[in-house]
Write an enzyme that holds these catalytic residues in place. Structure first.
Site, mmCIF file in Angstrom:
data_model
loop_
_atom_site.group_PDB
_atom_site.id
_atom_site.type_symbol
_atom_site.label_atom_id
_atom_site.label_comp_id
_atom_site.label_asym_id
_atom_site.label_seq_id
_atom_site.Cartn_x
_atom_site.Cartn_y
_atom_site.Cartn_z
ATOM 1 N N CYS A 1 117.820 -75.776 -24.938
ATOM 2 C CA CYS A 1 116.764 -76.172 -24.081
ATOM 3 C C CYS A 1 115.474 -77.119 -24.621
ATOM 4 O O CYS A 1 115.507 -78.031 -24.296
ATOM 5 C CB CYS A 1 115.937 -75.090 -23.463
ATOM 6 S SG CYS A 1 116.976 -73.869 -22.578
ATOM 7 N N LYS B 1 127.134 -74.056 -23.992
ATOM 8 C CA LYS B 1 125.584 -74.128 -24.551
ATOM 9 C C LYS B 1 125.631 -73.667 -26.292
ATOM 10 O O LYS B 1 126.215 -72.827 -26.627
ATOM 11 C CB LYS B 1 124.803 -73.053 -23.900
ATOM 12 C CG LYS B 1 123.364 -72.851 -24.380
ATOM 13 C CD LYS B 1 122.741 -71.924 -23.623
ATOM 14 C CE LYS B 1 120.947 -71.810 -24.063
ATOM 15 N NZ LYS B 1 120.436 -71.140 -23.017
ATOM 16 N N HIS C 1 108.884 -75.507 -21.562
ATOM 17 C CA HIS C 1 109.748 -75.101 -22.901
ATOM 18 C C HIS C 1 109.618 -76.406 -24.117
ATOM 19 O O HIS C 1 110.457 -76.632 -24.763
ATOM 20 C CB HIS C 1 111.095 -74.868 -22.545
ATOM 21 C CG HIS C 1 111.790 -73.695 -23.681
ATOM 22 N ND1 HIS C 1 112.995 -73.487 -23.634
ATOM 23 C CD2 HIS C 1 111.096 -73.043 -24.575
ATOM 24 C CE1 HIS C 1 113.158 -72.459 -24.540
ATOM 25 N NE2 HIS C 1 112.096 -72.443 -24.944
ATOM 26 N N ASP D 1 118.766 -75.376 -15.489
ATOM 27 C CA ASP D 1 118.748 -74.853 -16.830
ATOM 28 C C ASP D 1 120.074 -74.070 -17.153
ATOM 29 O O ASP D 1 120.403 -73.146 -16.413
ATOM 30 C CB ASP D 1 117.495 -73.905 -16.900
ATOM 31 C CG ASP D 1 117.205 -73.636 -18.414
ATOM 32 O OD1 ASP D 1 118.046 -73.742 -19.240
ATOM 33 O OD2 ASP D 1 116.193 -72.807 -18.609
ATOM 34 N N ARG E 1 114.905 -81.082 -23.687
ATOM 35 C CA ARG E 1 113.791 -81.361 -22.844
ATOM 36 C C ARG E 1 113.015 -82.343 -23.399
ATOM 37 O O ARG E 1 112.446 -83.504 -22.654
ATOM 38 C CB ARG E 1 112.860 -80.177 -22.466
ATOM 39 C CG ARG E 1 113.781 -79.340 -21.384
ATOM 40 C CD ARG E 1 113.476 -77.820 -21.288
ATOM 41 N NE ARG E 1 114.597 -77.054 -20.819
ATOM 42 C CZ ARG E 1 114.536 -76.742 -19.252
ATOM 43 N NH1 ARG E 1 113.443 -77.179 -18.528
ATOM 44 N NH2 ARG E 1 115.515 -76.137 -19.031
ATOM 45 N N ASP F 1 120.099 -79.142 -18.390
ATOM 46 C CA ASP F 1 119.475 -79.453 -19.701
ATOM 47 C C ASP F 1 120.615 -79.043 -20.926
ATOM 48 O O ASP F 1 120.277 -79.574 -22.087
ATOM 49 C CB ASP F 1 118.373 -78.387 -19.925
ATOM 50 C CG ASP F 1 118.371 -76.875 -20.255
ATOM 51 O OD1 ASP F 1 119.739 -76.866 -19.588
ATOM 52 O OD2 ASP F 1 117.788 -76.535 -20.747
HETATM 53 MG MG MG Z 1 119.110 -74.436 -21.187
#
Ligand code: MG
Length: 527
Positions: free
Chosen positions: A107, A364, A166, A67, A111, A343
């Site tokens: 995230c 991110k 998540h 993650d 996913r 991710d």
């Molecule tokens: Mg993440």
């Protein structure tokens, strides 16, 4: 606000593949197009393992998913101080992919895309105002979606998930309702249960109130806690979930000691491998770490030269090694495809508590390379030729690829996973990847598009509310990623033909997607 195609040889697969190939062939020239259509898009040619005599057993599938681990956070991807010998060994005897992407830079949408093989804008698992799922979510993973776990259950696989979900924490959204026989893990990010801090709903109200001073006070206090994390600041729930006598049984342990999570996921994963016996299995281990706040077992405290972040990554590396050892001891290593990835890119605003994207730009939350290109290793001893692969691939492709690798003649056609390609031939024979293009979405908007070595940015923006303001480019930016992986030199003016080609490719892509309303943003609507 806080953080926070289908591989079967079915008619549908052939259709998706053929239509994409037709577009490619028309655009990249007869010779290349012909080669692609033969080597990459022909379902028969793309799946040498379909020969039942050569591969009589269905392979096990193991997906290990970190993650917020950045592109530059493993030794095999160039980190000078964090030591990751187990993942490096996986890469040495398997394949280290240099150009592998997730479908979102945050995230939950990332996913959802991995598990469905569909773009977030196609499933609705995304948001424009709210970027990930938060606790007490009413609109989690839709039951209409077919997950990789469900598709593999249909093929007789045992399916186990040990780690962070998540994709919604409502009873109908949990992993055991979406194809996993068992789940042990946290329902969302490890920074979503603050002790003594406002919860999600309170933060939304505060944000709408316009009380900037109070907001700044809360966020400053939170930043200090991220920087010096103590377990008592959060109370993550840890859920054990399975079906017994037709009923779901969900047991909650709260708070869970975060420093034990990587170790406990690993132990549960090993138990799952051992009890699966000769039955083919799908093991999904989405680690909670190295998403901040960072926690590791006592034996990893101070172990790394790379500080707390390094300790956490090195514990994940230990976990990868322990799972490899378990596969070996169970005698199934040579019948198991292992994939290690992340991710999304590193959470740069966390400073020393966040990772790095190496020489890639940003991290991110953005559609720059650092946000969506992730370190990815494939391993299958005796089956995958080893080496570094610089073809384009995506977690979107895992659904299709796994469906192809696990297919037996008696299997029904699979029509899910329409945004992915079957990478089997690239993995097994190192042919050109059928994926030559990659869209980069932020929420419901197409920000950038890659085709071959070129990437075009229509809109650029920093992560969250920080850094570069959202900028729509009347003349899109153009970067040659092989010559300029850090996206530093805009060469749009020099390559008008490339610009026209990428604009046409992006327009074709957009026409192929019926964008669904964002599920995450429904929480902001009056109820
Ligand atoms: Mg993440």
């Amino acid at each position: 606000m806080q953080d926070s195609a289908v591989g079967s040889v079915s008619g549908a697969t052939t259709y998706v593949c053929a239509s994409v190939c037709a577009k490619l062939c028309a655009k990249v020239g007869m010779l290349i197009g012909t080669l692609l259509s033969i080597t990459a898009c022909s379902p028969q040619a793309s799946n040498p393992t379909l020969n039942a005599a050569a591969q009589p057993q269905r392979p096990n599938i193991v997906v290990l998913f970190a993650d917020d681990m950045g592109y530059g956070d493993l030794s095999s991807y160039g980190h000078p101080y964090i030591r990751t010998p187990e993942i490096d060994e996986l890469a040495r005897q398997g394949q280290r992919w240099t150009d592998f992407y997730v479908a979102s830079s945050v995230c939950s949408p990332s996913r959802g895309a991995l598990l469905t093989g569909r773009l977030p804008v196609r499933t609705g698992i995304y948001g424009n105002a709210i970027r990930v799922y938060f606790p007490d979510e009413p609109w989690g993973m839709p039951s209409s979606e077919v997950t990789l776990a469900e598709a593999l259950q249909d093929r007789g696989y045992k399916t186990g998930m040990f780690g962070k979900w998540h994709l919604g924490d409502g009873p109908d959204a949990l992993p055991t309702r979406h194809g996993f026989d068992e789940w042990f893990g946290v329902p969302y990010s490890n920074d979503m249960n603050w002790v003594g801090e406002p919860d999600f709903e309170a933060l939304v109200k505060l944000s709408m109130s316009g009380d900037v001073e109070k907001q700044a006070m809360y966020y400053a206090r939170r930043s200090a806690k991220y920087a010096e994390p103590k377990e008592s600041y959060w109370e993550a729930p840890l859920i054990t979930s399975r079906k017994a006598a037709g009923e779901y049984v969900d047991t909650i342990e709260q708070p869970a000691a975060q420093s034990t999570l990587t170790k406990r996921y690993t132990e549960e994963a090993i138990k799952f491998i051992n009890k699966s016996g000769t039955n083919p299995f799908f093991l999904y281990v989405p680690y909670t770490m190295p998403h901040t706040p960072l926690f590791r077992s006592p034996e990893f405290e101070g172990k790394s030269l790379g500080g707390r972040y390094g300790d956490v990554v090195e514990e994940i590396d230990w976990s990868v090694g322990a799972i490899q050892d378990a596969l070996k001891k169970a005698g199934v290593l040579e019948n198991t495809l292992v994939v290690f990835s992340s991710d999304n890119g590193p959470w740069l605003k966390m400073h020393e508590e966040g990772g790095r994207a190496g020489l890639l730009r940003h991290g991110k939350g953005t559609t720059y390379e650092g946000g969506m290109r992730v370190p990815t290793v494939f391993s299958w001893p005796g089956t995958l030729p080893s080496g570094v692969v610089s073809e384009i691939g995506s977690t979107l492709d895992l659904f299709a690829t796994v469906m192809a690798l696990t297919k037996m003649p008696e299997d029904a056609a699979v029509t899910s996973g329409v945004d992915g390609f079957d990478l089997t031939a690239t993995l097994l024979e190192k042919t050109a990847s059928p994926r030559q293009e990659m869209p980069f979405y932020r929420g419901g908007s197409l920000y950038a598009y890659r085709k071959g070595p070129w990437k075009m940015h229509f809109i650029t923006e920093g992560a969250y509310d920080e850094g570069e303001k959202r900028t729509k480019h009347n003349i899109p930016q153009l970067y040659h990623l092989l010559r300029d992986p850090s996206e530093r030199f805009d060469v749009a003016e020099k390559y008008p033909e490339v610009m026209a080609d990428l604009l046409a490719a992006a327009a074709d892509h957009q026409q192929s997607v019926d964008i669904q309303p964002p599920l995450f943003d429904r929480r902001l609507m009056p109820r």
